[in-house]
Design an enzyme around this catalytic site. Structure first.
Site, PDB file in Angstrom:
ATOM      1  N   GLY A  86       0.821  -1.221   0.000  1.00 45.34           N
ATOM      2  CA  GLY A  86       0.000   0.000   0.000  1.00 45.34           C
ATOM      3  C   GLY A  86       0.843   1.254   0.000  1.00 45.34           C
TER       4      GLY A  86
ATOM      5  CB  SER B  30      -0.228   3.780  -4.558  1.00 42.94           C
ATOM      6  OG  SER B  30      -1.311   3.527  -3.693  1.00 42.94           O
TER       7      SER B  30
ATOM      8  CB  VAL C  55      -2.262  -7.288   0.683  1.00 44.81           C
ATOM      9  CG1 VAL C  55      -1.054  -6.574   0.127  1.00 44.81           C
ATOM     10  CG2 VAL C  55      -3.235  -6.324   1.355  1.00 44.81           C
TER      11      VAL C  55
ATOM     12  CG  ASN D 281       1.252   1.458   4.878  1.00 41.90           C
ATOM     13  OD1 ASN D 281       1.032   2.183   5.843  1.00 41.90           O
ATOM     14  ND2 ASN D 281       0.910   1.809   3.633  1.00 41.90           N
TER      15      ASN D 281
ATOM     16  CB  SER E  22      -4.914   2.042  13.942  1.00 44.37           C
ATOM     17  OG  SER E  22      -5.685   3.109  14.475  1.00 44.37           O
TER      18      SER E  22
ATOM     19  CE1 TYR F 181      -8.207   1.345   9.771  1.00 40.93           C
ATOM     20  CE2 TYR F 181      -8.290   2.312  11.970  1.00 40.93           C
ATOM     21  CZ  TYR F 181      -7.627   2.108  10.765  1.00 40.93           C
ATOM     22  OH  TYR F 181      -6.371   2.658  10.586  1.00 40.93           O
TER      23      TYR F 181
ATOM     24  CB  ALA G 268     -12.376  -5.846  15.057  1.00 36.45           C
TER      25      ALA G 268
ATOM     26  CE  LYS H 221      -5.171  -0.692  10.316  1.00 35.30           C
ATOM     27  NZ  LYS H 221      -3.987  -0.949   9.474  1.00 35.30           N
TER      28      LYS H 221
ATOM     29  CB  ILE I   8      -1.243   9.984  10.025  1.00 39.42           C
ATOM     30  CG1 ILE I   8      -0.840   9.139  11.251  1.00 39.42           C
ATOM     31  CG2 ILE I   8      -0.019  10.386   9.204  1.00 39.42           C
ATOM     32  CD1 ILE I   8      -0.031   9.849  12.313  1.00 39.42           C
TER      33      ILE I   8
HETATM   34  P1  NAP Z   1      -4.141   6.031   2.410  1.00 36.55           P
HETATM   35  O1  NAP Z   1      -3.454   7.303   2.080  1.00 36.55           O
HETATM   36  O2  NAP Z   1      -5.587   5.869   2.129  1.00 36.55           O
HETATM   37  O3  NAP Z   1      -3.329   4.833   1.716  1.00 36.55           O
HETATM   38  C1  NAP Z   1      -3.761   3.511   1.814  1.00 36.55           C
HETATM   39  C2  NAP Z   1      -2.870   2.638   0.970  1.00 36.55           C
HETATM   40  O4  NAP Z   1      -3.287   1.277   1.117  1.00 36.55           O
HETATM   41  C3  NAP Z   1      -2.949   2.989  -0.515  1.00 36.55           C
HETATM   42  O5  NAP Z   1      -1.663   2.988  -1.067  1.00 36.55           O
HETATM   43  C4  NAP Z   1      -3.783   1.843  -1.093  1.00 36.55           C
HETATM   44  O6  NAP Z   1      -3.391   1.493  -2.422  1.00 36.55           O
HETATM   45  C5  NAP Z   1      -3.389   0.698  -0.175  1.00 36.55           C
HETATM   46  N1  NAP Z   1      -4.357  -0.392  -0.210  1.00 36.55           N
HETATM   47  C6  NAP Z   1      -5.656  -0.379   0.158  1.00 36.55           C
HETATM   48  N2  NAP Z   1      -6.209  -1.571  -0.064  1.00 36.55           N
HETATM   49  C7  NAP Z   1      -5.232  -2.370  -0.580  1.00 36.55           C
HETATM   50  C8  NAP Z   1      -5.186  -3.720  -1.011  1.00 36.55           C
HETATM   51  N3  NAP Z   1      -6.267  -4.498  -0.942  1.00 36.55           N
HETATM   52  N4  NAP Z   1      -4.014  -4.203  -1.479  1.00 36.55           N
HETATM   53  C9  NAP Z   1      -2.915  -3.426  -1.555  1.00 36.55           C
HETATM   54  N5  NAP Z   1      -2.908  -2.127  -1.170  1.00 36.55           N
HETATM   55  C10 NAP Z   1      -4.052  -1.617  -0.694  1.00 36.55           C
HETATM   56  O7  NAP Z   1      -4.013   5.701   3.958  1.00 36.55           O
HETATM   57  P2  NAP Z   1      -2.813   5.917   5.008  1.00 36.55           P
HETATM   58  O8  NAP Z   1      -3.305   6.882   5.993  1.00 36.55           O
HETATM   59  O9  NAP Z   1      -1.518   6.144   4.332  1.00 36.55           O
HETATM   60  O10 NAP Z   1      -2.848   4.484   5.719  1.00 36.55           O
HETATM   61  C11 NAP Z   1      -1.768   3.571   5.689  1.00 36.55           C
HETATM   62  C12 NAP Z   1      -1.901   2.616   6.860  1.00 36.55           C
HETATM   63  O11 NAP Z   1      -1.840   3.363   8.072  1.00 36.55           O
HETATM   64  C13 NAP Z   1      -3.240   1.878   6.899  1.00 36.55           C
HETATM   65  O12 NAP Z   1      -3.027   0.545   7.305  1.00 36.55           O
HETATM   66  C14 NAP Z   1      -4.031   2.623   7.940  1.00 36.55           C
HETATM   67  O13 NAP Z   1      -5.021   1.835   8.544  1.00 36.55           O
HETATM   68  C15 NAP Z   1      -2.926   3.011   8.899  1.00 36.55           C
HETATM   69  N6  NAP Z   1      -3.273   4.144   9.759  1.00 36.55           N
HETATM   70  C16 NAP Z   1      -3.555   5.376   9.241  1.00 36.55           C
HETATM   71  C17 NAP Z   1      -3.899   6.407  10.101  1.00 36.55           C
HETATM   72  C18 NAP Z   1      -4.234   7.790   9.592  1.00 36.55           C
HETATM   73  O14 NAP Z   1      -4.707   8.612  10.385  1.00 36.55           O
HETATM   74  N7  NAP Z   1      -4.002   8.116   8.335  1.00 36.55           N
HETATM   75  C19 NAP Z   1      -3.955   6.188  11.474  1.00 36.55           C
HETATM   76  C20 NAP Z   1      -3.667   4.920  11.972  1.00 36.55           C
HETATM   77  C21 NAP Z   1      -3.313   3.902  11.105  1.00 36.55           C
HETATM   78  P3  NAP Z   1      -4.355   1.642  -3.706  1.00 36.55           P
HETATM   79  O15 NAP Z   1      -4.900   3.040  -3.646  1.00 36.55           O
HETATM   80  O16 NAP Z   1      -3.428   1.393  -4.828  1.00 36.55           O
HETATM   81  O17 NAP Z   1      -5.419   0.597  -3.566  1.00 36.55           O
END
Ligand code: NAP
Length: 244
Positions: free
Chosen positions: A9, A11, A61, A87, A139, A152, A154, A156, A185
């Protein structure tokens, strides 16, 4: 030999920031995406143009075969898998009564089963190498639970359980497994929140701001580095003091 890191993930968001950091630190980096071909390619091209060793690999994934291909292709291209960062993730907000079975399954499939699929495939390689670092992105909601985010939270919390169990299982093989538990974030994941909602949340964060994707990337990089060789099975909170 150059070390190789797969960032699922990557991108955009936290994954993209992590891919950039690992490339800058000299790793071969695999940028994994599912839907966002354009942003993954753009990121890859800009890093390659700057002389870094980076490639892209599409894989959902949540799909076991695609996760296995991600690991196989990486091994074929670079010859080792030294770091796996799980991720890839998606969020879902809604009361439990508005969360359909299909929503629940999708969140668990991507966030938890996706982590399991990639860990399982990479473990086979890492055990042979007798080395490796796995970092799972959980998370703070997996630690303390969020109202209206049952699926979500559950998923995490499951990632944290998986991390601890796998850390015990793989320690004798010289592999560490840790989790990072971010707070709120600044990424697309929170783009559904209004400015007022974000401001309200930020008021409750002791450090008084949201975190950046780069700050999470730095913690992931630390856990992958030799400075963290004696750390395994841990959950590192990067949340501005929200969960203490
Ligand atoms: P984001 O900007 O929405 O990015 C999510 C990434 O996950 C994208 O690159 C997306 O790729 C990829 N993804 C989603 N489904 C996928 C799949 N089935 N297979 C492969 N890739 C997949 O979110 P982010 O904030 O960077 O989140 C990254 C991680 O941090 C996540 O696990 C999220 O739960 C965790 N997190 C985020 C926060 C926050 O506040 N942002 C807080 C706690 C934890 P595509 O677009 O190519 O599908």
């Amino acid at each position: 030999m150059k070390q190789t890191a797969i960032i699922t993930g990557s991108s955009k968001g936290i994954g993209a920031a992590t891919a950039i950091l690992f490339a800058q630190k000299g790793y071969n980096v695999v940028i994994n995406y599912n839907n966002s071909y354009e942003s993954a390619s753009l990121l890859c091209r800009s890093l390659v143009n700057n002389g870094f060793s980076v490639t892209t690999q599409k894989a959902n994934v949540a799909n076991r075969l695609e996760a296995e291909m991600l690991i196989k292709e990486t091994l074929y291209k670079f010859g080792s898998i030294d770091v796996l960062v799980n991720n890839a993730g998606v969020a879902f907000e809604g009361l439990i009564t508005d969360t359909d079975e299909i929503d629940f399954d999708r969140i668990i499939d991507i966030n938890l089963k996706g982590t399991f699929n990639c860990c399982k495939a990479a473990t086979k390689v890492m055990v042979n190498q007798k080395s490796g670092k796995i970092i799972n992105v959980s998370s703070m909601w997996g630690q303390v639970g969020a109202a209206c985010e049952v699926a979500y939270s559950a998923s995490k919390a499951g990632v944290i359980g998986l991390t601890k169990a796998l850390a015990k299982e793989l320690a004798p093989s010289g592999i560490t497994v840790n989790a990072v538990a971010p707070g709120i974030i600044e990424t697309n994941m929170n783009s559904n929140l209004s400015i007022e909602e974000l401001a309200e949340f930020v008021e409750t964060v002791p450090l008084g701001r949201m975190g950046s994707a780069e700050e999470i990337a730095q913690t992931i990089y630390f856990l992958a580095s030799e400075n963290a060789d004696y750390i395994t099975g841990q959950v590192i909170g990067v949340n501005g003091g929200y969960v203490i």
